[in-house]
Design an enzyme around this catalytic site. Structure first.
Site, PDB file in Angstrom:
ATOM      1  CG  HIS A 171      -0.879  -9.190   0.391  1.00 23.94           C
ATOM      2  ND1 HIS A 171      -0.526  -7.776  -0.147  1.00 23.94           N
ATOM      3  CD2 HIS A 171      -1.836  -9.161   0.471  1.00 23.94           C
ATOM      4  CE1 HIS A 171      -1.332  -6.533  -0.233  1.00 23.94           C
ATOM      5  NE2 HIS A 171      -2.451  -7.848  -0.045  1.00 23.94           N
ATOM      6  CE1 TYR A 228      -2.907  -3.305   0.367  1.00 20.18           C
ATOM      7  CE2 TYR A 228      -3.647  -2.727   3.040  1.00 20.18           C
ATOM      8  CZ  TYR A 228      -3.187  -3.584   1.417  1.00 20.18           C
ATOM      9  OH  TYR A 228      -4.261  -4.714   1.451  1.00 20.18           O
TER      10      TYR A 228
END
Length: 332
Positions: free
Chosen positions: A144, A59
């Site tokens: 992830h 992010y």
């Protein structure tokens, strides 16, 4: 940096709370957010009673982790739960230039992401995350998006996280994905504590009900639901709205508008129904909502507290907008 050791027995289920905070927007998801706005957003989440915060190196090329850590550092560490993710390492670009908007983040392209689900990559990734966060530990580490790296994630990354959990470095191990088949496989083949599932158990997509959620319930694994608005369509169904990060097809837009009309007949905002719906399933422990401002956090808290009558769920079922037998939230 060496990963800190916190000698303690494995705690079992981690405290999450019905409403949790997803920090992708703090990494300038699509459009910039200032440092002050990021700090105010996290402060509003805390004031609203949110105690679980999720981030990732992906992010904003680490910006989300840095901002979230800065906002949380002054708060009692044992009072909140923090998760980050492994599988992408950030490496400096020798000749940095341009931006990262191709990956969805309005930040300078100072680093590149490199997939790495090796044991060493997991440890290095967590060490670097802790440095960016400026905190002594994370409570949950998620694999992830290992969709294209399944073998390495199963054979190397997961065992490395399991060892860190046994050593007391982590409280819980999970997987964070946008699909149902892969986490179901991990539930069958590993000892996960939690699944972070984005967009696959919503008012528009209940595919998680077929296998994943029943399997998680049977194994006592918590599910955190992200993407409950399907990236925007269920928050504001209008022409140009997005579904799963792309322009929503006309048919889906029509379904969302119909959902909105049914909710309006019961005096309920569609956002409230979308946010609360996943919590009807006993495997779902928390709904993760992304927010880029204090106002958006407060709106989510109001939507979560809004009374949704049972008659609304019944009408949605009658119109075929809920899968047969789908569990719905009980009136509070």
């Amino acid at each position: 940096m060496t990963l800190p050791h916190h000698p303690s027995p494995r705690p079992g289920r981690i405290a999450l709370g019905a409403l949790s905070f997803g920090a992708a927007s703090l990494g300038n998801l699509y459009t910039p957010v200032t440092d002050a706005e990021a700090e105010e957003t996290v402060a509003a989440a805390w004031e609203a009673g949110i105690r679980y915060f999720d981030t990732a190196p992906h992010y904003g090329l680490g910006l989300s982790e840095r901002r979230l850590g800065a906002a949380l550092r002054g708060l009692p560490r044992d009072a909140f739960t923090l998760s980050t993710k492994v599988g992408r390492l950030l490496e400096p670009r020798p000749r940095a230039g341009g931006d990262d908007l191709a990956n969805g983040f309005a930040v300078p392209a100072t680093h590149r992401r490199r997939w790495d689900f090796s044991a060493e990559g997991v440890r290095r990734g967590l060490e670097e995350s802790l440095t960016r966060l400026g905190l002594d530990r994370v409570d949950i580490a998620y694999l992830h998006d290992p969709d294209d790296h399944v073998v390495q994630a199963l054979d190397e990354a997961y065992p490395a996280l399991e060892r860190l959990r046994q050593e007391g470095v982590l409280g819980a191990v999970g997987i964070g994905v946008n699909q149902c088949a892969l986490p179901a496989r991990f539930l069958r083949e590993t000892d996960l504590d939690v699944v972070l599932l984005a967009g696959r158990y919503t008012l528009l997509d209940q595919s998680g009900l077929a296998e994943l959620l029943p399997l998680a319930e049977a194994r006592g694994v918590d599910v955190v639901l992200g993407g409950v608005y399907n990236s925007g369509l269920l928050a504001d169904p209008r022409p140009g709205a997005t579904f799963d990060y792309a322009r929503a097809p006309r048919e889906l837009l029509g379904r969302a508008v119909e959902l909105q009309r049914i909710c309006a007949r019961h005096g309920v905002p569609l956002r409230a129904a979308a946010l609360q719906f996943p919590l009807g399933h006993p495997a779902v422990a928390s709904v993760l909502t992304g927010a880029r401002s204090a106002a958006e956090v407060r709106d989510a808290a109001v939507m979560m507290a809004t009374e949704v009558p049972g008659a609304l769920w019944s009408e949605l079922a009658e119109h075929g907008r809920l899968e047969p037998g789908v569990p719905v939230p009980s009136r509070r």
